[in-house]
Motif scaffolding. Structure first.
Motif, PDB file in Angstrom:
ATOM      1  N   ASN A  26       0.807  -1.226   0.000  1.00 38.25           N
ATOM      2  CA  ASN A  26       0.000   0.000   0.000  1.00 38.25           C
ATOM      3  C   ASN A  26       0.843   1.281   0.000  1.00 38.25           C
ATOM      4  OD1 ASN A  26       0.552  -0.123   2.897  1.00 38.25           O
ATOM      5  ND2 ASN A  26      -1.276   1.110   3.250  1.00 38.25           N
ATOM      6  N   GLU A  27       2.057   1.172  -0.520  1.00 39.36           N
ATOM      7  CA  GLU A  27       2.929   2.339  -0.661  1.00 39.36           C
ATOM      8  C   GLU A  27       2.684   3.000  -2.024  1.00 39.36           C
ATOM      9  OE1 GLU A  27       7.562   3.356   0.405  1.00 39.36           O
ATOM     10  OE2 GLU A  27       7.143   1.439  -0.530  1.00 39.36           O
ATOM     11  N   ILE A  28       2.799   4.324  -2.050  1.00 38.68           N
ATOM     12  CA  ILE A  28       2.759   5.051  -3.313  1.00 38.68           C
ATOM     13  C   ILE A  28       4.161   5.527  -3.630  1.00 38.68           C
ATOM     14  CG2 ILE A  28       1.851   7.035  -4.567  1.00 38.68           C
ATOM     15  CD1 ILE A  28      -0.635   6.937  -2.852  1.00 38.68           C
ATOM     16  N   ILE A  29       4.688   5.047  -4.751  1.00 34.80           N
ATOM     17  CA  ILE A  29       6.026   5.454  -5.184  1.00 34.80           C
ATOM     18  C   ILE A  29       5.912   6.124  -6.545  1.00 34.80           C
ATOM     19  CG2 ILE A  29       8.269   4.615  -6.000  1.00 34.80           C
ATOM     20  CD1 ILE A  29       8.290   2.625  -3.806  1.00 34.80           C
ATOM     21  N   SER A  30       6.480   7.312  -6.657  1.00 33.70           N
ATOM     22  CA  SER A  30       6.495   8.030  -7.933  1.00 33.70           C
ATOM     23  C   SER A  30       7.905   8.048  -8.498  1.00 33.70           C
ATOM     24  CB  SER A  30       6.001   9.467  -7.756  1.00 33.70           C
ATOM     25  OG  SER A  30       4.646   9.502  -7.395  1.00 33.70           O
ATOM     26  N   LEU A  31       8.005   7.776  -9.798  1.00 36.66           N
ATOM     27  CA  LEU A  31       9.274   7.854 -10.501  1.00 36.66           C
ATOM     28  C   LEU A  31       9.389   9.228 -11.134  1.00 36.66           C
ATOM     29  CD1 LEU A  31       8.761   4.795 -10.197  1.00 36.66           C
ATOM     30  CD2 LEU A  31       9.802   4.470 -12.445  1.00 36.66           C
ATOM     31  N   ILE A  32      10.498   9.907 -10.893  1.00 36.00           N
ATOM     32  CA  ILE A  32      10.741  11.203 -11.513  1.00 36.00           C
ATOM     33  C   ILE A  32      12.116  11.188 -12.173  1.00 36.00           C
ATOM     34  CG2 ILE A  32       9.267  12.392  -9.833  1.00 36.00           C
ATOM     35  CD1 ILE A  32      11.853  13.490  -8.536  1.00 36.00           C
ATOM     36  N   GLY A  33      12.311  12.114 -13.093  1.00 35.96           N
ATOM     37  CA  GLY A  33      13.574  12.200 -13.800  1.00 35.96           C
ATOM     38  C   GLY A  33      13.372  12.831 -15.157  1.00 35.96           C
ATOM     39  N   PRO A  34      14.449  13.164 -15.845  1.00 37.77           N
ATOM     40  CA  PRO A  34      14.347  13.834 -17.147  1.00 37.77           C
ATOM     41  C   PRO A  34      13.723  12.945 -18.207  1.00 37.77           C
ATOM     42  CG  PRO A  34      16.607  13.138 -16.742  1.00 37.77           C
ATOM     43  CD  PRO A  34      15.857  12.908 -15.461  1.00 37.77           C
ATOM     44  N   ARG A 205       7.327   7.647  -1.076  1.00 36.36           N
ATOM     45  CA  ARG A 205       8.734   7.801  -1.466  1.00 36.36           C
ATOM     46  C   ARG A 205       8.804   8.145  -2.950  1.00 36.36           C
ATOM     47  NH1 ARG A 205      12.066   2.651   0.143  1.00 36.36           N
ATOM     48  NH2 ARG A 205      10.152   1.576  -0.486  1.00 36.36           N
ATOM     49  N   VAL A 206       9.903   8.747  -3.319  1.00 38.27           N
ATOM     50  CA  VAL A 206      10.123   9.156  -4.700  1.00 38.27           C
ATOM     51  C   VAL A 206      11.373   8.454  -5.217  1.00 38.27           C
ATOM     52  CG1 VAL A 206      10.592  11.101  -6.238  1.00 38.27           C
ATOM     53  CG2 VAL A 206       9.021  11.392  -4.312  1.00 38.27           C
ATOM     54  N   LEU A 207      11.243   7.833  -6.383  1.00 34.48           N
ATOM     55  CA  LEU A 207      12.363   7.141  -7.012  1.00 34.48           C
ATOM     56  C   LEU A 207      12.907   8.023  -8.126  1.00 34.48           C
ATOM     57  CD1 LEU A 207      14.020   4.503  -7.220  1.00 34.48           C
ATOM     58  CD2 LEU A 207      12.342   3.695  -8.867  1.00 34.48           C
ATOM     59  N   MET A 208      14.129   8.470  -7.956  1.00 35.86           N
ATOM     60  CA  MET A 208      14.760   9.371  -8.919  1.00 35.86           C
ATOM     61  C   MET A 208      15.657   8.579  -9.862  1.00 35.86           C
ATOM     62  SD  MET A 208      15.629  12.219  -6.046  1.00 35.86           S
ATOM     63  CE  MET A 208      15.798  10.902  -4.817  1.00 35.86           C
ATOM     64  N   ILE A 209      15.416   8.732 -11.155  1.00 44.84           N
ATOM     65  CA  ILE A 209      16.185   8.018 -12.168  1.00 44.84           C
ATOM     66  C   ILE A 209      17.111   9.007 -12.855  1.00 44.84           C
ATOM     67  CG2 ILE A 209      16.071   6.642 -14.273  1.00 44.84           C
ATOM     68  CD1 ILE A 209      13.380   5.623 -13.369  1.00 44.84           C
ATOM     69  N   LYS A 210      18.403   8.776 -12.721  1.00 46.52           N
ATOM     70  CA  LYS A 210      19.399   9.715 -13.225  1.00 46.52           C
ATOM     71  C   LYS A 210      19.836   9.364 -14.645  1.00 46.52           C
ATOM     72  CE  LYS A 210      21.031  10.501  -8.495  1.00 46.52           C
ATOM     73  NZ  LYS A 210      22.207  10.549  -7.589  1.00 46.52           N
ATOM     74  N   ASN A 211      20.464  10.322 -15.280  1.00 40.33           N
ATOM     75  CA  ASN A 211      20.889  10.129 -16.672  1.00 40.33           C
ATOM     76  C   ASN A 211      21.890   8.997 -16.842  1.00 40.33           C
ATOM     77  OD1 ASN A 211      19.421  11.980 -18.266  1.00 40.33           O
ATOM     78  ND2 ASN A 211      20.634  13.684 -17.458  1.00 40.33           N
ATOM     79  N   ASP A 212      22.632   8.671 -15.774  1.00 37.00           N
ATOM     80  CA  ASP A 212      23.629   7.605 -15.879  1.00 37.00           C
ATOM     81  C   ASP A 212      23.038   6.223 -15.621  1.00 37.00           C
ATOM     82  OD1 ASP A 212      23.192   7.669 -13.158  1.00 37.00           O
ATOM     83  OD2 ASP A 212      25.256   8.199 -12.604  1.00 37.00           O
ATOM     84  N   ASN A 214      21.590   5.209 -12.868  1.00 37.94           N
ATOM     85  CA  ASN A 214      21.497   4.894 -11.449  1.00 37.94           C
ATOM     86  C   ASN A 214      20.210   5.462 -10.871  1.00 37.94           C
ATOM     87  OD1 ASN A 214      23.998   3.490 -11.114  1.00 37.94           O
ATOM     88  ND2 ASN A 214      25.062   5.450 -11.282  1.00 37.94           N
ATOM     89  N   VAL A 215      19.742   4.856  -9.789  1.00 40.01           N
ATOM     90  CA  VAL A 215      18.506   5.308  -9.159  1.00 40.01           C
ATOM     91  C   VAL A 215      18.772   5.630  -7.692  1.00 40.01           C
ATOM     92  CG1 VAL A 215      17.110   3.920 -10.732  1.00 40.01           C
ATOM     93  CG2 VAL A 215      17.727   2.994  -8.489  1.00 40.01           C
ATOM     94  N   GLU A 216      17.941   6.514  -7.173  1.00 42.51           N
ATOM     95  CA  GLU A 216      18.026   6.890  -5.765  1.00 42.51           C
ATOM     96  C   GLU A 216      16.611   7.057  -5.251  1.00 42.51           C
ATOM     97  OE1 GLU A 216      19.707  10.610  -3.027  1.00 42.51           O
ATOM     98  OE2 GLU A 216      20.423  10.334  -5.084  1.00 42.51           O
ATOM     99  N   ILE A 217      16.329   6.566  -4.057  1.00 37.35           N
ATOM    100  CA  ILE A 217      14.989   6.654  -3.505  1.00 37.35           C
ATOM    101  C   ILE A 217      15.034   7.410  -2.184  1.00 37.35           C
ATOM    102  CG2 ILE A 217      15.054   4.450  -2.250  1.00 37.35           C
ATOM    103  CD1 ILE A 217      12.096   4.070  -3.326  1.00 37.35           C
ATOM    104  N   ALA A 218      14.037   8.274  -1.980  1.00 32.82           N
ATOM    105  CA  ALA A 218      14.002   9.103  -0.774  1.00 32.82           C
ATOM    106  C   ALA A 218      12.568   9.535  -0.516  1.00 32.82           C
ATOM    107  CB  ALA A 218      14.904  10.323  -0.939  1.00 32.82           C
ATOM    108  N   ASN A 219      12.306   9.999   0.715  1.00 32.74           N
ATOM    109  CA  ASN A 219      10.971  10.531   0.967  1.00 32.74           C
ATOM    110  C   ASN A 219      10.895  11.958   0.420  1.00 32.74           C
ATOM    111  OD1 ASN A 219      11.626  12.547   3.021  1.00 32.74           O
ATOM    112  ND2 ASN A 219      11.998  10.831   4.414  1.00 32.74           N
ATOM    113  N   PRO A 220       9.702  12.504   0.242  1.00 33.92           N
ATOM    114  CA  PRO A 220       9.562  13.810  -0.406  1.00 33.92           C
ATOM    115  C   PRO A 220      10.342  14.944   0.254  1.00 33.92           C
ATOM    116  CG  PRO A 220       7.451  12.695  -0.397  1.00 33.92           C
ATOM    117  CD  PRO A 220       8.378  11.850   0.422  1.00 33.92           C
ATOM    118  N   ASP A 221      10.360  14.981   1.584  1.00 35.53           N
ATOM    119  CA  ASP A 221      11.099  16.048   2.258  1.00 35.53           C
ATOM    120  C   ASP A 221      12.596  15.962   1.966  1.00 35.53           C
ATOM    121  OD1 ASP A 221       8.875  17.259   3.391  1.00 35.53           O
ATOM    122  OD2 ASP A 221       8.912  15.933   5.142  1.00 35.53           O
TER     123      ASP A 221
END
Length: 254
Positions: A26-34, A205-212, A214-221
């Motif tokens: 029941n977690e909501i995870i959003s993927l963001i990135g360019p 949590r937000v999953l950040m997808i980088k140009n290289d 690699n991914v990084e996950i963190a809470n919104p704050d």
């Protein structure tokens, strides 16, 4: 769901490199990135639409490599950016088709299936277009119908690639409320969003997808305060300052 050293891409081209993530119920995870960074690629890999180039994805203790397509469809529903154009089908028919994984070999729908379709239609507030031909709907109406179809599957996991596409401000906000309600009722939601403010408002949590890759996950704050957004999107200092002000304001009204 668990991702273990997932490498994803096309042919020999690796787009996502060694992603390892535990996703809670029941977690909501959003993927963001360019744009072009790999959000859709990762979603397709998680949902089994794209063969993994390395690593594995587990649902419980089972690898998606060992789960049949029908069983996977019973656990997971998907909203993609690809347009479907079925002929001679009403919006209700499209929503009801979300129950196909649960039908017999003849694809016959029973009363419970039709009730599930009605609930999804009510949840997405598309009662007024339910009897209209899908091909005659606007892009926004089609998108809301396809989201209702995914909800109709009663999935454990809802995978959505840019679900706010074609939706105006009202329907974007209504969709966010629907997703919160689904998560509160046990659905795990993984989606890509272009709207940073929406991603930071709704996500656990937000999953950040980088140009290289690699991914990084963190809470919104943590996303806001770490400064990673500037690097992620290649923003100038002035651009980032304005974005940061907007994001902090949005978080105040969460």
């Amino acid at each position: 769901m668990r991702l273990e050293n997932v490498r994803a891409g096309y042919g020999s081209k690796i787009v996502i490199n060694n992603a390892s993530i535990d996703i809670r119920k029941n977690e909501i995870i959003s993927l963001i990135g360019p744009n072009g960074g790999g959000k859709s690629t990762l979603l397709k890999s998680i949902s089994g639409q794209l063969h993994l180039l390395g690593g594995d994805v587990y649902i419980g203790e089972d690898s998606i490599k060992t789960i049949s397509l029908k069983e996977l469809a019973r656990k997971m529903s998907i909203v993609t950016t690809e347009r479907v154009n079925p002929e001679q089908m009403s919006a209700f028919d499209i929503v009801l088709s979300g129950r196909l994984p649960f039908t017999d070999g003849f694809g016959s729908f029973d009363k419970a299936d039709k009730e599930a379709a009605k609930r999804a239609i009510n949840l997405m507030k598309i009662q007024e277009i339910a009897d209209r031909q899908f091909e005659a709907l606007s892009d926004g109406q089609k998108q809301r119908t396809l989201i209702a179809r995914a909800i109709c599957q009663n999935p454990e996991f809802l995978i959505m690639d840019e679900p706010t596409s074609y939706l105006d401000i009202r329907y974007r906000l209504e969709l966010m409320q629907v997703l919160k309600e689904l998560a509160e009722n046990g659905v795990t939601i993984i989606m890509s969003l272009h709207e940073l403010e929406l991603a930071l408002q709704i996500s656990d949590r937000v999953l950040m997808i980088k140009n290289d890759g690699n991914v990084e996950i963190a809470n919104p704050d943590e996303v806001i305060e770490s400064g990673v957004v500037q690097e992620l999107y290649g923003l100038t200092d002035d651009m980032y300052k304005r974005v940061l002000e907007q994001l902090r304001l949005c978080r105040q009204f969460r």
